[in-house]
Design a protein around this motif. Structure first.
Motif, short mmCIF file in Angstrom:
data_model
loop_
_atom_site.label_atom_id
_atom_site.label_comp_id
_atom_site.label_asym_id
_atom_site.label_seq_id
_atom_site.Cartn_x
_atom_site.Cartn_y
_atom_site.Cartn_z
N GLY A 198 20.00 -30.63 64.78
CA GLY A 198 19.49 -30.09 66.02
C GLY A 198 18.73 -31.15 66.78
N ARG A 245 16.30 -21.32 65.24
CA ARG A 245 17.29 -22.33 64.86
C ARG A 245 17.21 -22.73 63.41
N TRP A 307 20.53 -21.75 72.27
CA TRP A 307 21.02 -21.68 70.90
C TRP A 307 21.79 -20.38 70.74
N VAL A 323 24.97 -25.09 70.47
CA VAL A 323 23.87 -25.35 71.38
C VAL A 323 24.48 -25.73 72.72
#
Length: 366
Positions: A198, A245, A307, A323
């Protein structure tokens, strides 16, 4: 120095040999260094009034160190309270997935197949364009040591490069349509970086706690994850987005899969987060029908991101995590709204009693 160490240790049992990790905060460390800088007290049988005053100066500062250390140890940063969501379309989707998780039976192996990808930005000899790079992944995790050790395969040798837009395709052809290359020299090809966990943003470190020790109650699970972050790094700047996330990454776990009760708790924790909304019925990148939920994150590096979790309509199978760029940032200035920044796509993920074609490393049975 030994007398000082003995006094500090006697006053606070938390202190270890050589004062170990007593500097629990910058202030504690400053006070400690001040003590250590004090000159040793002269050993004289006759003390002047000034000497008697300095005799008590060290214990006074030492007590300050002990007080600061005890405060940092016994009164750590508090975990922010949360306003829990208890209804709504996204809540219903995630709670249904939680119920499906609880009804799941485990097997000998947790097995996943899919692909991960990310958007790359290239500027080479005046050719500027974006490519989406993806490569296949597969994992096997046994529940019995006799079946060997878990393995995760990232086959970067089969990386696919796809221009994001028609303009990117033209610039890519003008650049000679370079292919992936492990050499960092851009003249030899395009280097494929490791798939990040991420957006790598300050204050948003990934959760690396032991999934096997997570509680099965969603409120306690939230507390456990945030407490781990507080104790190992720092409290996330935006706890709800961080939990969303990081919770998705736990559900996507390759090498350390969650037990069905903990998996259900993660889904319930996500359901209660403010800001989670429903995307309705959607299709994943493979065209499969799914139910989508999403949360927005605002960053300086990558702009505004969404997300998205794409969940199977009738099971707890997390088909894809992606994403999507809503507004570009400093690190992705060419990204148009809708660009997929990161993708974790699962073709399959679940428990099975069927062993892999080739025994796992260390297996003693087939």
């Amino acid at each position: 120095m030994k007398d000082l160490h003995d006094r500090l240790t006697a006053a606070n049992p938390i202190l270890e040999n050589d004062l170990g990790d007593t500097a629990a905060s910058p202030r504690a460390e400053t006070l400690l260094l001040r003590i250590l800088a004090e000159p040793p007290e002269p050993r004289s049988r006759v003390r002047s009034p000034q000497a008697r005053t300095s005799r008590w100066a060290i214990p006074a500062v030492a007590l300050a160190v002990v007080a600061v250390v005890l405060w940092d140890t016994l009164v750590p940063d508090s975990i922010p309270r949360q306003r829990y969501v208890t209804s709504g379309p996204a809540y219903a989707v995630l709670m249904a997935a939680a119920q499906e998780s609880e009804a799941t039976n485990t097997g000998r192996f947790w097995h996943t197949q899919g692909e991960i990808g990310q958007t790359l930005y290239r500027d080479h000899r005046g050719h500027r364009y974006m490519l989406f790079a993806s490569y296949p992944t597969e994992s096997w995790y046994p529940t019995d040591r006799r079946d060997g050790e878990g393995v995760v395969s990232y086959d970067t040798g089969r990386t696919r490069l796809r221009p994001v837009s028609a303009a990117d395709a033209a610039a890519y052809r003008a650049d000679g349509s370079p292919q992936p290359n492990e050499n960092s020299d851009p003249d030899f090809g395009i280097q494929i970086p490791d798939m990040p966990d991420g957006p790598e943003l300050a204050g948003n470190t990934i959760y690396e706690g032991d999934p096997a020790r997570l509680p099965t109650d969603p409120a306690r699970l939230r507390m456990a994850m945030l407490t781990w972050m507080r104790d190992h790094d720092a409290m996330p700047a935006h706890p709800d987005v961080w939990l969303f996330r990081e919770g998705a990454k736990l559900l996507n776990a390759d090498s350390r899969p969650l037990t069905p009760p903990v998996r259900a708790a993660v889904y319930r924790m996500l359901a209660g987060l403010p800001g989670v909304r429903s995307l309705g019925r959607v299709r994943d990148p493979l065209g499969r029908p799914a139910l989508g939920v999403a949360m927005t994150e605002h960053t300086s590096a990558l702009g505004t991101l969404e997300w998205q979790l794409l969940i199977h309509p009738s099971s707890d199978f997390l088909m894809a995590t992606r994403v999507v760029v809503i507004r570009h940032g400093a690190m992705n200035p060419k990204a148009a709204p809708g660009t997929i920044q990161y993708l974790d796509l699962r073709r399959t993920a679940g428990w099975t009693d069927t062993p892999p074609e080739h025994p796992l490393p260390g297996a003693t049975r087939h």
